[in-house]
Motif scaffolding. Structure first.
Motif, PDB file in Angstrom:
ATOM      1  N   GLU A  69       0.867  -1.188   0.000  1.00 34.00           N
ATOM      2  CA  GLU A  69       0.000   0.000   0.000  1.00 34.00           C
ATOM      3  C   GLU A  69       0.902   1.235   0.000  1.00 34.00           C
ATOM      4  O   GLU A  69       1.710   1.420   0.915  1.00 34.00           O
ATOM      5  CB  GLU A  69      -0.872  -0.040   1.258  1.00 34.00           C
ATOM      6  N   PRO A  70       0.812   2.101  -1.035  1.00 33.79           N
ATOM      7  CA  PRO A  70       1.702   3.266  -1.067  1.00 33.79           C
ATOM      8  C   PRO A  70       1.494   4.149   0.162  1.00 33.79           C
ATOM      9  O   PRO A  70       0.366   4.383   0.579  1.00 33.79           O
ATOM     10  CB  PRO A  70       1.296   4.005  -2.341  1.00 33.79           C
ATOM     11  N   ILE A  71       2.605   4.629   0.685  1.00 31.21           N
ATOM     12  CA  ILE A  71       2.558   5.457   1.902  1.00 31.21           C
ATOM     13  C   ILE A  71       1.880   6.800   1.609  1.00 31.21           C
ATOM     14  O   ILE A  71       1.301   7.437   2.484  1.00 31.21           O
ATOM     15  CB  ILE A  71       3.999   5.639   2.439  1.00 31.21           C
ATOM     16  N   CYS A  72       1.948   7.222   0.329  1.00 31.35           N
ATOM     17  CA  CYS A  72       1.458   8.556  -0.031  1.00 31.35           C
ATOM     18  C   CYS A  72       0.039   8.513  -0.613  1.00 31.35           C
ATOM     19  O   CYS A  72      -0.242   7.722  -1.516  1.00 31.35           O
ATOM     20  CB  CYS A  72       2.415   9.168  -1.060  1.00 31.35           C
ATOM     21  N   ASP A  73      -0.807   9.398  -0.119  1.00 28.78           N
ATOM     22  CA  ASP A  73      -2.202   9.466  -0.585  1.00 28.78           C
ATOM     23  C   ASP A  73      -2.305   9.909  -2.040  1.00 28.78           C
ATOM     24  O   ASP A  73      -3.291   9.655  -2.709  1.00 28.78           O
ATOM     25  CB  ASP A  73      -2.999  10.470   0.261  1.00 28.78           C
ATOM     26  N   HIS A  74      -1.284  10.652  -2.517  1.00 29.71           N
ATOM     27  CA  HIS A  74      -1.344  11.185  -3.884  1.00 29.71           C
ATOM     28  C   HIS A  74      -0.826  10.208  -4.937  1.00 29.71           C
ATOM     29  O   HIS A  74      -0.814  10.526  -6.112  1.00 29.71           O
ATOM     30  CB  HIS A  74      -0.481  12.456  -3.988  1.00 29.71           C
ATOM     31  N   PHE A  75      -0.339   9.030  -4.478  1.00 28.32           N
ATOM     32  CA  PHE A  75       0.405   8.158  -5.395  1.00 28.32           C
ATOM     33  C   PHE A  75      -0.326   7.893  -6.717  1.00 28.32           C
ATOM     34  O   PHE A  75       0.280   7.950  -7.787  1.00 28.32           O
ATOM     35  CB  PHE A  75       0.742   6.825  -4.711  1.00 28.32           C
ATOM     36  N   ASN A  76      -1.626   7.614  -6.637  1.00 30.28           N
ATOM     37  CA  ASN A  76      -2.338   7.216  -7.863  1.00 30.28           C
ATOM     38  C   ASN A  76      -2.427   8.320  -8.902  1.00 30.28           C
ATOM     39  O   ASN A  76      -2.515   8.049 -10.090  1.00 30.28           O
ATOM     40  CB  ASN A  76      -3.745   6.711  -7.533  1.00 30.28           C
ATOM     41  N   GLU A  77      -2.405   9.571  -8.482  1.00 32.10           N
ATOM     42  CA  GLU A  77      -2.518  10.649  -9.470  1.00 32.10           C
ATOM     43  C   GLU A  77      -1.208  11.389  -9.709  1.00 32.10           C
ATOM     44  O   GLU A  77      -0.997  11.948 -10.789  1.00 32.10           O
ATOM     45  CB  GLU A  77      -3.625  11.639  -9.077  1.00 32.10           C
ATOM     46  N   CYS A  78      -0.311  11.392  -8.730  1.00 29.90           N
ATOM     47  CA  CYS A  78       0.898  12.212  -8.831  1.00 29.90           C
ATOM     48  C   CYS A  78       1.928  11.581  -9.769  1.00 29.90           C
ATOM     49  O   CYS A  78       2.137  10.372  -9.748  1.00 29.90           O
ATOM     50  CB  CYS A  78       1.500  12.391  -7.437  1.00 29.90           C
ATOM     51  N   GLY A  79       2.563  12.438 -10.554  1.00 28.33           N
ATOM     52  CA  GLY A  79       3.585  11.963 -11.480  1.00 28.33           C
ATOM     53  C   GLY A  79       4.965  11.887 -10.844  1.00 28.33           C
ATOM     54  O   GLY A  79       5.944  11.562 -11.499  1.00 28.33           O
ATOM     55  N   GLY A  80       5.078  12.227  -9.550  1.00 27.42           N
ATOM     56  CA  GLY A  80       6.382  12.257  -8.895  1.00 27.42           C
ATOM     57  C   GLY A  80       6.978  10.884  -8.657  1.00 27.42           C
ATOM     58  O   GLY A  80       8.127  10.636  -8.973  1.00 27.42           O
ATOM     59  N   CYS A  81       6.212   9.978  -8.104  1.00 31.44           N
ATOM     60  CA  CYS A  81       6.713   8.629  -7.807  1.00 31.44           C
ATOM     61  C   CYS A  81       5.916   7.634  -8.635  1.00 31.44           C
ATOM     62  O   CYS A  81       4.703   7.772  -8.743  1.00 31.44           O
ATOM     63  CB  CYS A  81       6.488   8.283  -6.335  1.00 31.44           C
ATOM     64  N   ASN A  82       6.576   6.621  -9.159  1.00 29.74           N
ATOM     65  CA  ASN A  82       5.751   5.650  -9.886  1.00 29.74           C
ATOM     66  C   ASN A  82       5.936   4.188  -9.500  1.00 29.74           C
ATOM     67  O   ASN A  82       5.310   3.321 -10.094  1.00 29.74           O
ATOM     68  CB  ASN A  82       5.846   5.831 -11.413  1.00 29.74           C
ATOM     69  N   ILE A  83       6.772   3.908  -8.504  1.00 29.95           N
ATOM     70  CA  ILE A  83       6.860   2.490  -8.096  1.00 29.95           C
ATOM     71  C   ILE A  83       6.627   2.301  -6.593  1.00 29.95           C
ATOM     72  O   ILE A  83       7.090   1.340  -6.001  1.00 29.95           O
ATOM     73  CB  ILE A  83       8.196   1.848  -8.551  1.00 29.95           C
ATOM     74  N   MET A  84       5.853   3.217  -6.012  1.00 31.71           N
ATOM     75  CA  MET A  84       5.590   3.125  -4.573  1.00 31.71           C
ATOM     76  C   MET A  84       4.615   1.999  -4.228  1.00 31.71           C
ATOM     77  O   MET A  84       4.407   1.700  -3.049  1.00 31.71           O
ATOM     78  CB  MET A  84       4.994   4.443  -4.085  1.00 31.71           C
ATOM     79  N   HIS A  85       4.004   1.386  -5.249  1.00 28.47           N
ATOM     80  CA  HIS A  85       3.091   0.270  -4.981  1.00 28.47           C
ATOM     81  C   HIS A  85       3.853  -1.055  -4.890  1.00 28.47           C
ATOM     82  O   HIS A  85       3.260  -2.105  -4.680  1.00 28.47           O
ATOM     83  CB  HIS A  85       1.982   0.196  -6.032  1.00 28.47           C
ATOM     84  N   MET A  86       5.192  -0.994  -5.091  1.00 26.70           N
ATOM     85  CA  MET A  86       6.037  -2.187  -4.898  1.00 26.70           C
ATOM     86  C   MET A  86       6.648  -2.089  -3.503  1.00 26.70           C
ATOM     87  O   MET A  86       6.969  -0.988  -3.059  1.00 26.70           O
ATOM     88  CB  MET A  86       7.220  -2.164  -5.876  1.00 26.70           C
ATOM     89  N   ASN A  87       6.860  -3.241  -2.854  1.00 32.10           N
ATOM     90  CA  ASN A  87       7.613  -3.143  -1.610  1.00 32.10           C
ATOM     91  C   ASN A  87       9.063  -2.812  -1.957  1.00 32.10           C
ATOM     92  O   ASN A  87       9.469  -2.896  -3.120  1.00 32.10           O
ATOM     93  CB  ASN A  87       7.455  -4.383  -0.730  1.00 32.10           C
ATOM     94  N   TYR A  88       9.851  -2.409  -0.966  1.00 40.64           N
ATOM     95  CA  TYR A  88      11.168  -1.845  -1.284  1.00 40.64           C
ATOM     96  C   TYR A  88      12.073  -2.868  -1.960  1.00 40.64           C
ATOM     97  O   TYR A  88      12.806  -2.539  -2.896  1.00 40.64           O
ATOM     98  CB  TYR A  88      11.824  -1.270  -0.019  1.00 40.64           C
ATOM     99  N   GLN A  89      12.000  -4.130  -1.508  1.00 39.81           N
ATOM    100  CA  GLN A  89      12.855  -5.148  -2.148  1.00 39.81           C
ATOM    101  C   GLN A  89      12.486  -5.278  -3.627  1.00 39.81           C
ATOM    102  O   GLN A  89      13.361  -5.397  -4.488  1.00 39.81           O
ATOM    103  CB  GLN A  89      12.707  -6.501  -1.420  1.00 39.81           C
ATOM    104  N   MET A  90      11.182  -5.218  -3.924  1.00 37.34           N
ATOM    105  CA  MET A  90      10.794  -5.315  -5.336  1.00 37.34           C
ATOM    106  C   MET A  90      11.283  -4.088  -6.120  1.00 37.34           C
ATOM    107  O   MET A  90      11.682  -4.207  -7.283  1.00 37.34           O
ATOM    108  CB  MET A  90       9.273  -5.470  -5.482  1.00 37.34           C
TER     109      MET A  90
END
Ligand SMILES: C[S@@+](CC[C@H](N)C(=O)[O-])C[C@H]1O[C@@H](n2cnc3c(N)ncnc32)[C@H](O)[C@@H]1O
Length: 335
Positions: A69-90
């Protein structure tokens, strides 16, 4: 034939370089944000090009054990981060895989790629933030762009830049509203404030703030400087950069110092650097040190070696190795 607005059940068998899931619908590749390799789901086709399409993830029916679960509420719309839905090892494995693929496909080099060296705490690390300003329903907003657009998401919290950077951006937004200084509107080509760029030193307290403006004049600049430096005593450098062009290039040709000098001090592997508002400087200082140490280790340098640091920027790599070799040459197009 794949049709726009149609729904399909798919299996994601790969990922693009920017973290989109890749599936095939009747043999036709479709890219879908927020989907991971190995997952199954339902998608809606949003765009069909000649040889590939895009889809929106409607539902995941079989999720990956590496999903987080991405830590950031904006993840789905924001263009800043794009792999926050992976755990860190992934995320680390994904970067290793992308490196290997890129070397193979673009460089025609088939080589061993070692494990990615990760961070202990992969948050709040980014030493530079470039934040566009705009307006929405008559209200000033500032934050990163939504993915593949110039729509700004008004920044509330960001997990990859230092908290003080977010605080400075929010503070300046309030100051501009209070002083009635409008944001740039790229459609009408009016307004004043285009971007706020904040740079933090990792080893020292220094922060620099660059205000890019559409207009040569920054109205009420003395008040802005006073408010900013009173509130944040770590701000040692304030620069105005004038960019009158209708362009995506952030910095214009002309800048002037509004406060302090045009640099902040930072240190990498015990070498001090003065970083100006224009300097290229790696954005993750913790990992930069790790990266350079690794590069020096692999280079197996000896005391009588001469090192050429091609594309050297401000010379951070060459200077990190300078005390171990006879001579270093830096080659850089920007004086
Ligand atoms: C990605 S930066 C890397 C800087 C530095 N090596 C580092 O890791 O911090 C690439 C640098 O190459 C410089 N550069 C680009 N084209 C160049 C050229 N034709 N000759 C010399 N330097 C160039 C750019 O100005 C920029 O500073």
């Amino acid at each position: 034939m794949v049709e726009k607005n149609e729904y399909y059940d798919v299996v994601f068998m790969d990922m693009t370089h920017d973290g989109m899931g890749v599936c095939k619908v009747e043999g036709f590749p479709v890219f879908v944000a927020n989907a991971l390799k190995g997952e199954k789901g339902k998608i809606k086709i949003t765009k069909v090009n000649k040889s590939f399409g895009f889809g929106r993830l409607v539902e995941i029916t079989d999720d990956s054990p590496f999903r987080k679960e991405p830590i950031c509420d904006h993840f789905n719309e924001c263009g800043g981060c794009n792999i926050m839905h992976m755990n860190y090892q992934m995320q680390l494995d994904f970067k290793k895989y992308r490196t290997k693929e890129t070397l193979k496909k673009l460089g025609k080099i088939n080589t061993i790629v070692h494990e990615t060296v990760g961070m202990v705490n992969p948050y709040y690390y980014r030493n530079k933030a470039v934040i566009p300003f705009g307006e929405e329903n008559g209200k000033m907003i500032a934050g990163l762009y939504k993915s593949r657009s110039h729509d700004i998401i008004d920044m509330k919290k960001c997990y990859i830049i230092p908290k003080i950077t977010t605080d400075i951006v929010k503070f300046l937004k309030n100051v501009f509203v209070e002083l009635n200084i409008p944001a740039y509107n790229e459609v009408t080509g009016t307004g004043v404030i285009r971007h706020v760029i904040v740079r933090n030193s990792h080893k020292y307290n220094d922060i620099s703030v660059t205000l890019t403006t559409l207009t040569p004049k920054l109205p009420k600049k003395e008040i802005i400087i006073k408010k900013l430096t009173n509130k944040f005593d770590r701000v040692v450098s304030i620069i105005q950069n004038y960019n009158p062009d209708n362009t995506n290039i952030i910095l214009g040709k002309k800048s002037r110092i509004l406060f302090g000098e045009d640099f902040i001090l930072d240190e990498i592997n015990d070498v001090k650097f003065k970083i100006s508002h224009r300097s290229f400087y790696q954005v993750n200082p913790t990992q930069t040190e790790e990266l350079y140490k690794k590069a020096i280790e692999y280079a197996e340098v000896e005391e009588n070696h001469v090192v050429i640091d091609a594309f050297c920027g401000i010379g951070t790599i060459g200077l990190s190795v300078a005390n171990k070799v006879k001579e270093v040459y830096g080659v850089e197009v920007v004086k």
